[in-house]
Structures are given as structure tokens and as C-alpha cells.
Design an enzyme around this catalytic site. Sequence first.
Site, PDB file in Angstrom:
ATOM      1  N   SER A   1      -9.568  38.475  19.285  1.00  0.00           N
ATOM      2  CA  SER A   1      -9.028  37.154  19.557  1.00  0.00           C
ATOM      3  C   SER A   1      -8.604  37.656  21.696  1.00  0.00           C
ATOM      4  CB  SER A   1      -7.216  37.820  19.984  1.00  0.00           C
ATOM      5  OG  SER A   1      -6.514  37.254  20.320  1.00  0.00           O
ATOM      6  N   ASP A   2      -9.117  36.443  22.243  1.00  0.00           N
ATOM      7  CA  ASP A   2      -8.525  36.420  23.987  1.00  0.00           C
ATOM      8  C   ASP A   2      -7.292  35.846  24.471  1.00  0.00           C
ATOM      9  OD1 ASP A   2     -10.398  37.219  25.816  1.00  0.00           O
ATOM     10  OD2 ASP A   2     -10.814  35.773  26.131  1.00  0.00           O
ATOM     11  N   THR A   3      -7.775  36.099  25.629  1.00  0.00           N
ATOM     12  CA  THR A   3      -6.509  35.665  26.977  1.00  0.00           C
ATOM     13  C   THR A   3      -6.756  35.341  28.174  1.00  0.00           C
ATOM     14  OG1 THR A   3      -5.017  36.425  25.909  1.00  0.00           O
ATOM     15  CG2 THR A   3      -4.024  35.846  27.308  1.00  0.00           C
TER      16      THR A   3
ATOM     17  N   LYS B   1     -15.924  37.711  18.528  1.00  0.00           N
ATOM     18  CA  LYS B   1     -15.285  39.615  19.362  1.00  0.00           C
ATOM     19  C   LYS B   1     -15.071  39.397  17.246  1.00  0.00           C
ATOM     20  CE  LYS B   1     -13.053  39.770  23.720  1.00  0.00           C
ATOM     21  NZ  LYS B   1     -11.665  40.230  24.201  1.00  0.00           N
TER      22      LYS B   1
ATOM     23  N   SER C   1      -6.532  32.956  22.266  1.00  0.00           N
ATOM     24  CA  SER C   1      -7.606  32.564  21.079  1.00  0.00           C
ATOM     25  C   SER C   1      -7.019  33.085  20.033  1.00  0.00           C
ATOM     26  CB  SER C   1      -8.710  31.921  21.675  1.00  0.00           C
ATOM     27  OG  SER C   1      -9.228  33.370  22.457  1.00  0.00           O
TER      28      SER C   1
END
Length: 192
Positions: free
Chosen positions: A71-73, A53, A108
Site C-alpha cells: 500500500s502507499d499513500t 511493495k 493505493s
Amino acid sequence: MKRRLYLSSSSPRRKELLDQAGIPFDLVNAPVEETGLPNESPESFVLRMAVEKALSGFNKVPGKNVWVLGSDTIILKDGKVFGKPKHKMDAYRMLMSFSGEEHTVMTSIAIVNDGAVYSDVCQTNVFFRPISDSEFEQYWATGEAEDKAGAYGIQGQAAKFIEKIEGSYSAVMGLPLYELDKLLRESNFYSE
């Protein structure tokens, strides 16, 4: 020369957290395909998504002195990864699997600046109290469950299901602010 931070995300929660932290930013729309690779660990997947991203956003932003944040969850429980629910029964399955149990939220972050990548993964353990079917129905009716990993938002009405957390509240919300500040310092974002 003025430094700019770009958020490569459409998440309203990430925008809210950056505002809360007092970090000025602009948005860049750079969606990526969120598909796991064969034999990829959950931690590797969530980290790769943040990096992709950020890189995708960086490639869309012209100029120098540009920092792009991705960011990622995901949520992990009993070896299974939980993303966003596809429909009501999916959300029910997720929330009932968390009911009275512990799960791990992995968020992250990645910052790209002039070809350098700075990244981190924050893990937070979340403990839910038991949830009844009627409580699920009431929660589903709020609409909060539909666009969130694990079908809940810690900052909304699901907060009443959470007995305790061990780790970062902001990471469960979608952006670990302590880790973000650390990466911004490491990447010299704050330097004059």
C-alpha cells in the site's frame, strides 16, 4: 490449506487497521525505492508503489497460498504531490497549504497471489479548517507530523483540523478497508 496474508509495510497505522478489521497477517520487510518516473501521473505513481511493495514482499515469502499486501499513500493539492515531510519547515509548508482548503488523499493497495496482481486506488477529499501558526507549533511538538504523508494523521491530534471528509476514513489513515476486503474476495482469499 491455510491461506496467509503478509503486509509488506512498516506502517504502524496499516498494522492497526488490519488488526481492527480482524484480518490475521504477518509482516514482511521489503522496502522499495519510492521515486516517480518521468511524466508519471500521481495516481499511476501511488498505484505502482503499492504493486512494487507487494511484489517485493511476495518474492521474500516462501510457499503457496500466500497473499501479499502492499500500500502507499500520497496527498495531492493544486497538482502537487505531498509525501512525508523532510523537516519542520516542510511540514509547515504542507499544513499551511491545506489550511482552510481541500486536498485529496490517494491510497493505493495491491495484493499479489501466485503471480496475479489485484489493485485499486481510493481517493478521499479532506477539508481542513484554517490553522494558525501557534496551532502548527503545538501540533509539530507532538511528533505526529514527522512520518506521515502530508504531515498529519487523521487518527491523531490533527483530527481537530479536519472539517469533513468525502470518502474513506481508513484510506486517509493509510489502508482503505472496504477496498481491501473487495480485493481479498476477488483474489479468493476467503474461499475454502
